[in-house]
Design an enzyme around this catalytic site. Structure first.
Site, PDB file in Angstrom:
ATOM      1  N   SER A 128     -18.408  61.136  28.958  1.00 25.91           N
ATOM      2  CA  SER A 128     -19.529  60.275  28.615  1.00 25.91           C
ATOM      3  C   SER A 128     -19.903  60.440  27.148  1.00 25.91           C
ATOM      4  O   SER A 128     -19.725  61.500  26.568  1.00 25.91           O
ATOM      5  CB  SER A 128     -20.743  60.624  29.472  1.00 25.91           C
ATOM      6  OG  SER A 128     -21.855  59.866  29.053  1.00 25.91           O
ATOM      7  N   LYS A 182     -19.507  61.554  37.181  1.00 22.02           N
ATOM      8  CA  LYS A 182     -19.597  60.614  36.056  1.00 22.02           C
ATOM      9  C   LYS A 182     -20.147  59.267  36.530  1.00 22.02           C
ATOM     10  O   LYS A 182     -20.969  58.640  35.853  1.00 22.02           O
ATOM     11  CB  LYS A 182     -18.218  60.433  35.401  1.00 22.02           C
ATOM     12  CG  LYS A 182     -18.141  59.312  34.361  1.00 22.02           C
ATOM     13  CD  LYS A 182     -19.057  59.572  33.192  1.00 22.02           C
ATOM     14  CE  LYS A 182     -18.936  58.644  31.994  1.00 22.02           C
ATOM     15  NZ  LYS A 182     -18.450  57.317  32.085  1.00 22.02           N
ATOM     16  N   HIS A 185     -23.812  59.629  37.091  1.00 19.72           N
ATOM     17  CA  HIS A 185     -24.405  59.668  35.754  1.00 19.72           C
ATOM     18  C   HIS A 185     -24.625  58.238  35.248  1.00 19.72           C
ATOM     19  O   HIS A 185     -25.697  57.896  34.751  1.00 19.72           O
ATOM     20  CB  HIS A 185     -23.488  60.454  34.813  1.00 19.72           C
ATOM     21  CG  HIS A 185     -23.720  60.185  33.359  1.00 19.72           C
ATOM     22  ND1 HIS A 185     -23.258  59.043  32.738  1.00 19.72           N
ATOM     23  CD2 HIS A 185     -24.378  60.877  32.410  1.00 19.72           C
ATOM     24  CE1 HIS A 185     -23.630  59.062  31.465  1.00 19.72           C
ATOM     25  NE2 HIS A 185     -24.311  60.155  31.243  1.00 19.72           N
ATOM     26  N   ASN A 186     -23.620  57.394  35.378  1.00 17.80           N
ATOM     27  CA  ASN A 186     -23.755  56.010  34.912  1.00 17.80           C
ATOM     28  C   ASN A 186     -24.799  55.257  35.731  1.00 17.80           C
ATOM     29  O   ASN A 186     -25.550  54.443  35.191  1.00 17.80           O
ATOM     30  CB  ASN A 186     -22.409  55.277  35.000  1.00 17.80           C
ATOM     31  CG  ASN A 186     -21.464  55.665  33.889  1.00 17.80           C
ATOM     32  OD1 ASN A 186     -21.518  56.795  33.396  1.00 17.80           O
ATOM     33  ND2 ASN A 186     -20.594  54.767  33.492  1.00 17.80           N
ATOM     34  N   GLU A 189     -28.072  56.190  34.520  1.00 17.89           N
ATOM     35  CA  GLU A 189     -28.262  55.496  33.238  1.00 17.89           C
ATOM     36  C   GLU A 189     -28.789  54.068  33.478  1.00 17.89           C
ATOM     37  O   GLU A 189     -29.692  53.601  32.777  1.00 17.89           O
ATOM     38  CB  GLU A 189     -26.909  55.487  32.523  1.00 17.89           C
ATOM     39  CG  GLU A 189     -26.861  54.859  31.166  1.00 17.89           C
ATOM     40  CD  GLU A 189     -25.413  54.878  30.636  1.00 17.89           C
ATOM     41  OE1 GLU A 189     -24.767  55.937  30.645  1.00 17.89           O
ATOM     42  OE2 GLU A 189     -24.931  53.814  30.212  1.00 17.89           O
TER      43      GLU A 189
HETATM   44  P1  NBP Z   1      -9.563  50.319  26.746  1.00 14.74           P
HETATM   45  O1  NBP Z   1     -10.215  50.524  28.033  1.00 14.74           O
HETATM   46  O2  NBP Z   1      -9.895  49.091  25.975  1.00 14.74           O
HETATM   47  O3  NBP Z   1      -7.980  50.369  26.972  1.00 14.74           O
HETATM   48  C1  NBP Z   1      -7.069  50.134  25.907  1.00 14.74           C
HETATM   49  C2  NBP Z   1      -5.928  51.107  25.977  1.00 14.74           C
HETATM   50  O4  NBP Z   1      -5.246  51.000  27.246  1.00 14.74           O
HETATM   51  C3  NBP Z   1      -4.894  50.846  24.907  1.00 14.74           C
HETATM   52  O5  NBP Z   1      -4.403  52.083  24.454  1.00 14.74           O
HETATM   53  C4  NBP Z   1      -3.839  50.072  25.667  1.00 14.74           C
HETATM   54  O6  NBP Z   1      -2.559  50.156  25.097  1.00 14.74           O
HETATM   55  C5  NBP Z   1      -3.844  50.819  26.957  1.00 14.74           C
HETATM   56  N1  NBP Z   1      -3.130  50.133  28.060  1.00 14.74           N
HETATM   57  C6  NBP Z   1      -3.458  49.023  28.749  1.00 14.74           C
HETATM   58 BR1  NBP Z   1      -4.907  47.987  28.422  1.00 14.74          BR
HETATM   59  N2  NBP Z   1      -2.577  48.714  29.710  1.00 14.74           N
HETATM   60  C7  NBP Z   1      -1.631  49.651  29.637  1.00 14.74           C
HETATM   61  C8  NBP Z   1      -0.436  49.882  30.351  1.00 14.74           C
HETATM   62  N3  NBP Z   1      -0.080  49.101  31.387  1.00 14.74           N
HETATM   63  N4  NBP Z   1       0.331  50.942  30.006  1.00 14.74           N
HETATM   64  C9  NBP Z   1      -0.051  51.745  28.992  1.00 14.74           C
HETATM   65  N5  NBP Z   1      -1.179  51.588  28.272  1.00 14.74           N
HETATM   66  C10 NBP Z   1      -1.976  50.553  28.584  1.00 14.74           C
HETATM   67  O7  NBP Z   1      -9.782  51.606  25.789  1.00 14.74           O
HETATM   68  P2  NBP Z   1     -11.097  52.437  25.486  1.00 14.74           P
HETATM   69  O8  NBP Z   1     -12.284  51.575  25.296  1.00 14.74           O
HETATM   70  O9  NBP Z   1     -10.720  53.413  24.439  1.00 14.74           O
HETATM   71  O10 NBP Z   1     -11.372  53.235  26.856  1.00 14.74           O
HETATM   72  C11 NBP Z   1     -10.399  54.117  27.417  1.00 14.74           C
HETATM   73  C12 NBP Z   1     -10.905  54.624  28.748  1.00 14.74           C
HETATM   74  O11 NBP Z   1     -12.105  55.374  28.532  1.00 14.74           O
HETATM   75  C13 NBP Z   1     -11.279  53.540  29.746  1.00 14.74           C
HETATM   76  O12 NBP Z   1     -10.956  53.959  31.034  1.00 14.74           O
HETATM   77  C14 NBP Z   1     -12.770  53.422  29.600  1.00 14.74           C
HETATM   78  O13 NBP Z   1     -13.387  52.917  30.763  1.00 14.74           O
HETATM   79  C15 NBP Z   1     -13.148  54.853  29.335  1.00 14.74           C
HETATM   80  N6  NBP Z   1     -14.416  55.050  28.647  1.00 14.74           N
HETATM   81  C16 NBP Z   1     -14.775  54.249  27.629  1.00 14.74           C
HETATM   82  C17 NBP Z   1     -15.962  54.452  26.958  1.00 14.74           C
HETATM   83  C18 NBP Z   1     -16.337  53.584  25.809  1.00 14.74           C
HETATM   84  O14 NBP Z   1     -17.456  53.747  25.303  1.00 14.74           O
HETATM   85  N7  NBP Z   1     -15.480  52.686  25.353  1.00 14.74           N
HETATM   86  C19 NBP Z   1     -16.788  55.491  27.324  1.00 14.74           C
HETATM   87  C20 NBP Z   1     -16.398  56.322  28.335  1.00 14.74           C
HETATM   88  C21 NBP Z   1     -15.206  56.093  28.992  1.00 14.74           C
HETATM   89  P3  NBP Z   1      -2.103  49.018  24.029  1.00 14.74           P
HETATM   90  O15 NBP Z   1      -2.659  49.462  22.724  1.00 14.74           O
HETATM   91  O16 NBP Z   1      -0.620  49.096  24.069  1.00 14.74           O
HETATM   92  O17 NBP Z   1      -2.642  47.710  24.504  1.00 14.74           O
END
Ligand code: NBP
Length: 474
Positions: A128, A182, A185-186, A189
């Site tokens: 988080s 987690k 937690h959400n 939130e």
């Molecule tokens: P995203 O959730 O936007 O995912 C993008 C990533 O997933 C890229 O690296 C993309 O690769 C990869 N990907 C996908 Br889409 N399909 C794929 C596949 N079939 N094989 C391999 N790679 C694949 O990224 P994020 O916002 O950094 O979040 C990452 C995780 O963390 C998520 O589960 C999210 O829910 C969680 N999270 C996010 C936050 C936040 O604030 N954003 C907070 C807490 C947790 P590519 O570059 O090749 O398309």
């Protein structure tokens, strides 16, 4: 290989987490399906630490020291399964796969079981704090085996947020426990934000305060019991003026709240467990109502409020502060009940006080009063509800009259406060000596012979409603 740990999936979260690891002195192997992201990370931040760029998954695995530890930070759901499938054939027994995405805990349980069959450790870790947290210190909620935590714990604890020198990271429990916590937690939130929004709405619509004035109110609240990240940023958002129009920012934002689903998951799972998380449920439904714009527009003119244009608001600001605090305590009490219920159902043995500890920093719901929650559960791990801990019981008792005034003021003014009012209803329900569930049982027995138990004798009973109304033992 020589890298201590790997990250695959280098979008916002993954690249920030990799940088956080590198800044803490770990040699980090990095990989992304589209290698342009890997290149960009190395070009922009390669000097921050010791990175090993891998173009393919086999290269990533080869870069790692054993036992290997690989963090997956890709989109939750099918993409996570795709990455796991690609990885497992390259790994050896004892290796650890960590899913840091927002996985559904049931998926984590399934994946953990599948990898365990192959001698691999699967760690579902709730993370988080968004992108800022990932880079500078998130709150981390890792599940999985104790054995995997022995290897991983020191690394995760070193990159987690710290409060009073304590890392915001502990081993939550086996398999899906981390992702479950987690999720709750959400959910909390969601509830927290809904309560804050209701406080704002009341001060504005019943109290006649302007957004800038309400910003000041929240700024003041942030130096008391309500001190928290969300109250702090509420003051920022309410104080912000839209540059294009000169209007308060809050007036130019469309009033339709979005949801990505974790709040809904929390409520769905609470329904399965039979735990009333009314604060979270009302928050999810309030967002749903806000989103039905066509319906709102279609019915608005036909639903008159018939409310006075002004209501007596003497002392409203302080009353709302009490209502907000008491309702917030209820929302947390409910969330912790849900964690305890899941812990019993799934055999997780979760330390509730420790959960409050790891939410004190790094995450969105970080707040001063989490210290009080930890103290409450440290003092009595068997606490039947957070509400009966002395500190919270006293706080809610002191808030009570104000809380009741706020709910009735809101009702009279026609301002919806589902969070405040359902929290009060929950409180009144818990403290009632007799509940009308007795009547519900009578009705069920009348129409469906569902039977009932008596207050004075053991056993199940049925009244012959259609005959002479005598009672038989069922
Ligand atoms: P995203 O959730 O936007 O995912 C993008 C990533 O997933 C890229 O690296 C993309 O690769 C990869 N990907 C996908 Br889409 N399909 C794929 C596949 N079939 N094989 C391999 N790679 C694949 O990224 P994020 O916002 O950094 O979040 C990452 C995780 O963390 C998520 O589960 C999210 O829910 C969680 N999270 C996010 C936050 C936040 O604030 N954003 C907070 C807490 C947790 P590519 O570059 O090749 O398309």
């Amino acid at each position: 290989g020589t890298a201590r740990i790997a990250v695959t999936g280098l979008a916002t979260m993954g690249s920030n987490l990799a940088r956080n690891l590198a800044r803490h002195g770990y040699r980090v192997a990095v990989h992304n399906r589209t290698s342009a992201r890997t290149t960009a990370l190395i070009e922009q931040h390669g000097q921050e630490g010791d990175f090993v760029a891998a173009e393919t998954m086999p290269e990533l695995v080869a870069a790692l020291a054993k036992p290997r530890q690989i963090i997956i930070m890709v989109k939750a759901g099918q993409p996570t399964d795709a990455v796991i499938d690609e990885l497992v054939d390259l790994l050896e027994p004892g290796d650890m796969v960590i899913d840091g995405g927002n996985a559904q805990f049931a998926d984590t349980r399934r994946r953990e079981a599948a990898l365990r069959e192959r001698g691999l450790h699967f760690v579902g870790a709730g993370i988080s704090g968004g992108e800022e947290g990932a880079l500078n210190g998130p709150s981390i909620m890792p599940g999985g085996s104790k054995e995997s935590y022995a290897h991983l714990g020191p690394v995760l604890e070193s990159i987690a947020a710290k409060v009073d020198g304590q890392p915001c990271c502990v081993h939550v429990g086996p398999d899906g426990a981390g992702h479950f916590v987690k999720m709750v937690h959400n959910g909390i939130e969601y509830a927290d934000m809904q309560l804050i929004a209701e406080a704002y709405d009341l001060l504005r619509r019943a109290g006649g305060l302007k957004p800038a004035e309400i910003a000041e109110v929240f700024r003041g609240w942030n130096s008391g019991d309500l001190e928290s990240y969300l109250v702090e940023i509420t003051a920022e958002v309410l104080g912000h003026v839209d540059a294009a129009t000169g209007q308060p920012f809050v007036d130019v934002v469309a009033d339709q709240a979005e949801q990505k689903g974790t709040g809904r998951w929390t409520v769905q799972e609470a329904l399965e467990l039979g735990i009333p998380v009314t604060g979270i449920a009302e928050a999810v439904f309030a967002r749903a109502l806000s989103g039905h714009v066509d319906q709102r527009v279609a019915v608005r003119d036909r639903l008159p409020g018939d409310v006075p244009s002004t209501v007596a608001v003497d002392g409203l600001v302080d009353d709302v502060r009490h209502a907000l605090y008491a309702s917030k305590v209820v929302a947390y009490a409910q969330g912790f009940d849900q964690i305890r219920a899941a812990s019993q159902t799934y055999g997780w043995n979760i330390d509730l006080g420790a959960m409050a500890t790891i939410w004190r920093g790094g995450c969105i719901i970080r707040a001063r009063f989490l210290d009080r929650i930890r103290e409450a559960y440290d003092g009595n791990p068997e606490l039947p509800s957070l509400l009966v801990n002395d500190y919270f019981a006293d706080a809610v008792e002191q808030a009570q009259q104000a809380w009741r005034r706020v709910v009735s003021t809101a009702v009279q003014a026609g301002v919806p406060v589902p969070g405040f009012s359902s929290a009060l209803a929950y409180y009144d329900g818990l403290r009632s000596e007799r509940l009308p569930a007795a009547l519900v049982q009578g009705l069920r027995d009348f129409f469906g012979a569902h039977t009932y138990r008596r207050v004075d004798r053991e056993g199940s009973f049925h009244t012959l409603w259609g005959a002479d109304r005598s009672e038989i033992e069922a």
